[in-house]
Design an enzyme around this catalytic site. Structure first.
Site, PDB file in Angstrom:
ATOM      1  N   GLY A 193       0.857  -1.580  -0.131  1.00 59.04           N
ATOM      2  CA  GLY A 193      -0.045  -0.114   0.096  1.00 59.04           C
ATOM      3  C   GLY A 193       0.809   1.229   0.021  1.00 59.04           C
ATOM      4  O   GLY A 193       2.139   1.285  -0.516  1.00 59.04           O
ATOM      5  N   PRO A 195       3.121   4.574   1.542  1.00 62.16           N
ATOM      6  CA  PRO A 195       4.066   4.815   2.683  1.00 62.16           C
ATOM      7  C   PRO A 195       3.238   5.615   3.728  1.00 62.16           C
ATOM      8  O   PRO A 195       3.686   4.931   4.877  1.00 62.16           O
ATOM      9  CB  PRO A 195       5.078   5.883   2.038  1.00 62.16           C
ATOM     10  CG  PRO A 195       4.771   5.689   0.345  1.00 62.16           C
ATOM     11  CD  PRO A 195       3.347   5.253   0.249  1.00 62.16           C
ATOM     12  N   VAL A 197       0.292   4.608   5.156  1.00 64.40           N
ATOM     13  CA  VAL A 197      -0.192   3.666   5.790  1.00 64.40           C
ATOM     14  C   VAL A 197       0.615   2.502   6.099  1.00 64.40           C
ATOM     15  O   VAL A 197       0.631   2.048   7.234  1.00 64.40           O
ATOM     16  CB  VAL A 197      -1.435   2.823   4.921  1.00 64.40           C
ATOM     17  CG1 VAL A 197      -2.073   1.528   5.684  1.00 64.40           C
ATOM     18  CG2 VAL A 197      -2.431   3.816   4.504  1.00 64.40           C
ATOM     19  N   GLY A 198       1.917   2.426   5.375  1.00 63.04           N
ATOM     20  CA  GLY A 198       3.078   1.655   5.706  1.00 63.04           C
ATOM     21  C   GLY A 198       3.590   2.018   7.027  1.00 63.04           C
ATOM     22  O   GLY A 198       3.891   1.098   7.976  1.00 63.04           O
ATOM     23  N   GLU A 215       5.508  -3.181   0.981  1.00 67.11           N
ATOM     24  CA  GLU A 215       5.668  -3.153  -0.520  1.00 67.11           C
ATOM     25  C   GLU A 215       4.890  -1.750  -0.580  1.00 67.11           C
ATOM     26  O   GLU A 215       3.801  -1.715  -0.694  1.00 67.11           O
ATOM     27  CB  GLU A 215       5.002  -4.094  -1.175  1.00 67.11           C
ATOM     28  CG  GLU A 215       5.837  -5.336  -1.041  1.00 67.11           C
ATOM     29  CD  GLU A 215       7.234  -5.506  -1.595  1.00 67.11           C
ATOM     30  OE1 GLU A 215       7.399  -4.356  -2.268  1.00 67.11           O
ATOM     31  OE2 GLU A 215       7.770  -6.497  -1.828  1.00 67.11           O
ATOM     32  N   CYS A 249       1.674   0.496  -8.678  1.00 66.65           N
ATOM     33  CA  CYS A 249       2.746   1.261  -7.809  1.00 66.65           C
ATOM     34  C   CYS A 249       3.863   1.355  -8.489  1.00 66.65           C
ATOM     35  O   CYS A 249       4.855   2.347  -8.148  1.00 66.65           O
ATOM     36  CB  CYS A 249       2.591   0.316  -6.819  1.00 66.65           C
ATOM     37  SG  CYS A 249       3.475  -1.276  -7.072  1.00 66.65           S
TER      38      CYS A 249
END
Length: 469
Positions: A193, A195, A197-198, A215, A249
């Site tokens: 998803g 950055p 939310v990462g 990722e 992405c």
């Protein structure tokens, strides 16, 4: 949140109790599971997958087959060939100073894993990591995106038919569902998803010291220098940018173009869009839609923001909010404060920025976060070497784009803001396993001679070891 009050605690505990039974399965048993998944993708549910993705965002059938089904099937085929070797205990060297011992590496399962997948390639990015998790011998809970409800519902049906929930289960739900799952002490989390939310996932994982594979994405630049075959370059860029309507992405996010080539680039862009999608792409059966109104409005606002700040629409620009349609669009003369230049676009809008020298292009890339992908179109080895040596990126493709994702011999993933960890093939297998060290002593060695009390003779032995071994 107390685990006892967590709605998914019981499911987690079932998988935790079953993790050693699953972890001790042979490679043949793991391959058997992968074959079931492969047959489901290729035969049992193939048409339902096509129909679900068309319902979610009018994804063309061929595109579904090529970008959703094929990568997972190909991953399974690759793992089937290699897994027996990967699971073997690997003997490694042992220093002479430890004579009498032998050393090994065992790839053991991490345990109970969580895979959180995105909406843009829901089949591919849910079941792709699952292949690696199964190969590693883990139990898994899958959480797909709620933004593709038809595909998520179908995947839930598939998983429940293929696997017992104490081994692999799929949970549907909104953001609250993901939040509840992230409270649980998983052994590994694989997230695909943004950055932003990462960072949330990584923070939640840190509470349990859970390892993560992130990722992520970001703005993947594409450099086109004066030595490139421009017509071929533009054709490939249009393909990479417009596949899945740019909701990829690793799509080219923006182009850095040698200044003298701009007019020719624009003409080629218009020609290639017409060749791919006809005079009116909205009527083409080969072109996807934006996934929902929220993302359509986000892209529309970015385009409006660019125009308000003086940007030039060199091609495309047509929108139809009732169908979440955005025409392939080329934009130039963008100021740096526009959202198109600041945020990952994730849509069929391509900013075009020119440069005079290669150093200028490289400095611009290095002023941003490390990208997930960097694309270079050039016939000059000197230029490509310069760019590669003076930039950093998760992956790079020369004279094409997207293709690096399909090679399972290559690690796929980002660096820092664009990701942590790698996936695909052996690299995905490593993410879902712990490389456990094993040392076995057969006879007394030098270390056994050096136990207290320490004497001058033992000191001399240590001195010799330091000097020669």
């Amino acid at each position: 949140m107390n685990d006892n009050n967590n709605p998914y605690s019981q499911l987690f505990q079932k998988q935790k109790a079953n993790q050693f039974q699953v972890g001790n399965t042979s490679y043949k048993e793991r391959i058997k599971k992968l074959k079931r998944l492969k047959h489901a993708l290729e035969h049992t549910y193939k048409q339902e997958i096509r129909d679900a993705l068309f319902a979610d965002f009018k994804k063309p059938q061929l595109e579904t087959d090529l970008t959703e089904i094929y990568p997972v099937v190909d991953e399974i085929n690759f793992v089937k060939q290699e897994l027996k070797t990967w699971l073997k205990r690997k003997q490694v060297g042992t220093p002479l100073a430890m004579l009498g011992s032998s050393s090994y590496i065992i790839n053991e399962p991490k345990g109970v894993c969580l895979i959180i997948s995105p909406w843009n390639y829901p089949i591919n990015l849910t079941f792709g990591p699952l292949v690696s998790a199964i190969a590693g011998g883990n139990t898994v809970i899958l959480k797909p995106s709620e933004m593709t409800p038809n595909t998520s519902k179908l995947m839930a049906k598939m998983v429940s038919a293929l696997f017992d929930d104490n081994e692999i289960a799929l949970v549907e739900g909104e953001v609250e569902t993901a939040q509840a799952l992230l409270e649980l002490p998983f052994n590994h989390i694989f997230f695909t998803g943004s950055p932003a939310v990462g960072k949330i996932v990584m923070k939640a994982a840190s509470k349990h010291l859970t390892s993560v594979t992130l990722e992520l994405g970001g703005k993947s630049p594409t450099i086109v220098d004066e030595t490139a075959h421009l017509e071929k370059a533009v054709r490939k860029i249009v393909y990479g940018k417009c596949t899945n309507a740019g909701q990829t992405c690793i799509a080219p996010d923006y182009v850095l173009l040698q200044e003298s080539l701009k007019d020719e680039f624009v003409q080629h862009f218009r020609k290639e869009v017409k060749a791919f999608y006809s005079q009116n792409p909205e009527e083409s059966t080969s072109y996807s839609r934006i996934v929902n109104n929220k993302h359509f409005e986000r892209l529309k606002n970015s385009l409006d923001d660019a125009k308000d700040k003086g940007a030039s629409i060199d091609a495309g620009g047509a929108l139809n909010p009732s169908h979440c349609y955005i025409e392939p669009t080329l934009v130039s003369e963008l100021t740096e404060d526009t959202s198109l230049m600041q945020e990952e676009i994730f849509g069929p809008i391509l900013p075009l920025k020119t440069f005079k020298t290669l150093e200028e292009a490289v400095n611009y890339i290095n002023s941003k976060e490390k990208p997930l992908a960097l694309y270079i179109f050039s016939k000059s080895k000197k230029n490509t070497d310069y760019i590669i040596n003076n930039t950093r990126a998760g992956g790079t493709c020369l004279n094409h784009n997207l293709l690096q994702y399909l090679n399972h011999h290559l690690p796929f993933g980002g660096s820092n803001n664009s990701g942590i960890g790698k996936s695909h093939g052996y690299f995905g297998f490593l993410e879902f396993t712990n490389q456990r060290s094993l040392l076995k002593q057969h006879t007394l060695g030098a270390v056994d001679l050096l136990k207290p009390p320490y004497t001058n003779w033992k000191q001399k032995l240590v001195d010799l070891t330091i000097k020669w071994f």
